[in-house]
Design a protein around this motif. Sequence first.
Motif, mmCIF file in Angstrom:
data_model
loop_
_atom_site.group_PDB
_atom_site.id
_atom_site.type_symbol
_atom_site.label_atom_id
_atom_site.label_comp_id
_atom_site.label_asym_id
_atom_site.label_seq_id
_atom_site.Cartn_x
_atom_site.Cartn_y
_atom_site.Cartn_z
ATOM 1 N N GLY A 24 4.507 1.062 -10.618
ATOM 2 C CA GLY A 24 4.442 -0.395 -10.779
ATOM 3 C C GLY A 24 3.235 -0.809 -11.577
ATOM 4 O O GLY A 24 2.985 -0.273 -12.645
ATOM 5 N N ARG A 132 6.776 -6.345 -14.840
ATOM 6 C CA ARG A 132 6.704 -5.397 -13.724
ATOM 7 C C ARG A 132 5.894 -5.970 -12.571
ATOM 8 O O ARG A 132 6.226 -5.761 -11.406
ATOM 9 N N GLN A 136 7.376 -6.602 -8.744
ATOM 10 C CA GLN A 136 6.872 -5.901 -7.560
ATOM 11 C C GLN A 136 6.254 -6.843 -6.530
ATOM 12 O O GLN A 136 5.866 -6.402 -5.457
#
Length: 174
Positions: A24, A132, A136
């Motif tokens: 991540g 990203r 997350q």
Amino acid sequence: MSLLRHGWAALSDDTVLLCATGNGVRAHAFRRPLCVDPGAANRFPELDGPGWPASLSDASKWQVDIDRLYPGQSESTSTPRLLVLPTIADAPTSRIEPIGAKPALEQLLAQSAFFLSSRPEVADRHLSVLRRLVDQTRTHRLHSGRDVLNEPHTAHALLAPLLTGGPAPNAVSG
């Protein structure tokens, strides 16, 4: 300051560096000292007295050493799981609301445009890291009302339940 009083850790003041990893995104401290208005000592007496130096970026603010005030509560890196995008609200009370990926990404892009490059491959990597990050995390908007200044525990009361996945007081579904 209020969150530090309640045991939260501090990563950086205003700016973090984001790095894509295999799992991540990691956030890294960029500016370690916390820069605060000297008037904050009225609500946070622990600030008064040490003779804090002026901030390098704004001489009207103090450069506060987090480790001196709250030993062990500064971090150099973190894996974000919650993304809170604050706004100042002209309201007596604060509230928090979940927001979707698109408005979160739009705000992150607007706030980080300084780092965007005219080189397409660099801009693509920048956008990819921000995407990203949003993917997350659980994303929320904090509408900071006057109670955040008058009752410093307010931010903790609103945000702490989000760390456990429970509903926050005054949360608004959106």
